[in-house]
Scaffold this motif. Structure first.
Motif, PDB file in Angstrom:
ATOM      1  N   PRO A  31      -9.226  -3.121  49.950  1.00  0.00           N
ATOM      2  CA  PRO A  31      -9.686  -4.550  49.243  1.00  0.00           C
ATOM      3  C   PRO A  31     -11.229  -5.132  50.049  1.00  0.00           C
ATOM      4  O   PRO A  31     -11.535  -5.985  49.798  1.00  0.00           O
ATOM      5  N   PHE A  32     -11.999  -4.098  50.840  1.00  0.00           N
ATOM      6  CA  PHE A  32     -13.420  -4.207  50.823  1.00  0.00           C
ATOM      7  C   PHE A  32     -13.730  -3.829  50.405  1.00  0.00           C
ATOM      8  O   PHE A  32     -15.433  -3.951  50.557  1.00  0.00           O
ATOM      9  N   LEU A  33     -13.645  -2.889  49.336  1.00  0.00           N
ATOM     10  CA  LEU A  33     -14.623  -2.172  48.500  1.00  0.00           C
ATOM     11  C   LEU A  33     -15.040  -2.999  47.860  1.00  0.00           C
ATOM     12  O   LEU A  33     -15.064  -4.584  47.382  1.00  0.00           O
ATOM     13  N   LEU A  34     -16.152  -2.372  46.802  1.00  0.00           N
ATOM     14  CA  LEU A  34     -17.693  -3.204  46.549  1.00  0.00           C
ATOM     15  C   LEU A  34     -18.168  -2.460  45.515  1.00  0.00           C
ATOM     16  O   LEU A  34     -17.164  -1.299  45.108  1.00  0.00           O
ATOM     17  N   SER A  35     -18.324  -2.943  44.376  1.00  0.00           N
ATOM     18  CA  SER A  35     -19.148  -2.602  43.030  1.00  0.00           C
ATOM     19  C   SER A  35     -20.673  -3.340  42.986  1.00  0.00           C
ATOM     20  O   SER A  35     -20.858  -4.557  43.366  1.00  0.00           O
ATOM     21  N   LEU A  36     -21.614  -2.223  43.451  1.00  0.00           N
ATOM     22  CA  LEU A  36     -22.620  -2.768  43.361  1.00  0.00           C
ATOM     23  C   LEU A  36     -23.382  -2.327  42.038  1.00  0.00           C
ATOM     24  O   LEU A  36     -22.782  -1.515  41.194  1.00  0.00           O
ATOM     25  N   THR A  37     -24.395  -3.903  41.681  1.00  0.00           N
ATOM     26  CA  THR A  37     -25.372  -2.920  40.320  1.00  0.00           C
ATOM     27  C   THR A  37     -26.123  -1.705  40.671  1.00  0.00           C
ATOM     28  O   THR A  37     -26.502  -1.476  42.114  1.00  0.00           O
ATOM     29  N   ARG A  42     -29.912   0.481  44.430  1.00  0.00           N
ATOM     30  CA  ARG A  42     -31.620   0.763  44.553  1.00  0.00           C
ATOM     31  C   ARG A  42     -32.184  -0.013  46.402  1.00  0.00           C
ATOM     32  O   ARG A  42     -33.309   1.230  46.816  1.00  0.00           O
ATOM     33  N   GLU A  43     -32.030  -1.173  46.587  1.00  0.00           N
ATOM     34  CA  GLU A  43     -32.677  -1.485  47.216  1.00  0.00           C
ATOM     35  C   GLU A  43     -32.055  -1.404  48.304  1.00  0.00           C
ATOM     36  O   GLU A  43     -32.739  -2.021  49.511  1.00  0.00           O
TER      37      GLU A  43
END
Length: 161
Positions: A31-37, A42-43
């Motif tokens: 449940p802790f998974l993230l989706s980054l832009t 990049r940052e």
């Protein structure tokens, strides 16, 4: 066209349902998974092979010399992050390999489909050239959707010379 059919298989409805349920189960367990832009990726600073040694040294120094640790660093949270990272790495390689295999399979399937489409397109183009009934309309419809690069006009070609 050579028979380059590398994949000849089907998935039944039960298989598809099982696979969807399995992926959902994996997500529920993580449940802790993230989706980054793309920008966020990049940052972010990255902890990779080259910086693992740096992290190990910092870990030791933070534990043995807490007087230099900034007050905003929660050592227990950093250790929890390290432990979770280590746990995720235990299965990441297998998931990554599965992802690569699925991606490769999709690429081969797409290639097989497109090669059949192109063979048909060439056949109907030749039929239209010979004036066979019905071929010209099919050829024109397919030509307008042809996935190849657009052809240059004579004016564009002359400008490049």
């Amino acid at each position: 066209m050579a028979n380059d059919n590398r994949i000849s298989s089907r998935l039944g409805d039960e298989d598809l349902a099982f696979l969807r349920d399995t992926v959902q189960s994996l997500r529920a367990r993580l449940p802790f998974l993230l989706s980054l832009t793309v920008q966020e990726r990049r940052e972010l600073a990255k902890l990779g092979e080259k910086s693992i040694g740096f992290d190990e040294k910092c870990r030791t120094y933070m534990a043995n010399n807490p007087e230099f640790r900034p007050g905003f660093i929660d050592l227990a949270e950093v250790e929890q992050d390290r432990a979770l990272r280590s746990q995720v790495l235990r299965f990441f390689a297998e998931l990554d390999r599965l992802h690569e295999q699925v991606d490769d399979t999709l690429m081969v399937l797409g290639n097989e489909i497109l090669m059949a489409d192109l063979a048909y397109y060439q056949s109907v183009r030749e039929a239209a050239r010979r004036g066979l009934p019905g071929a010209e309309a099919i050829y024109e419809d397919l030509r307008s959707r042809f996935p190849g690069a657009p052809r240059q006009t004579r004016t564009e070609k002359a400008g490049q010379a």
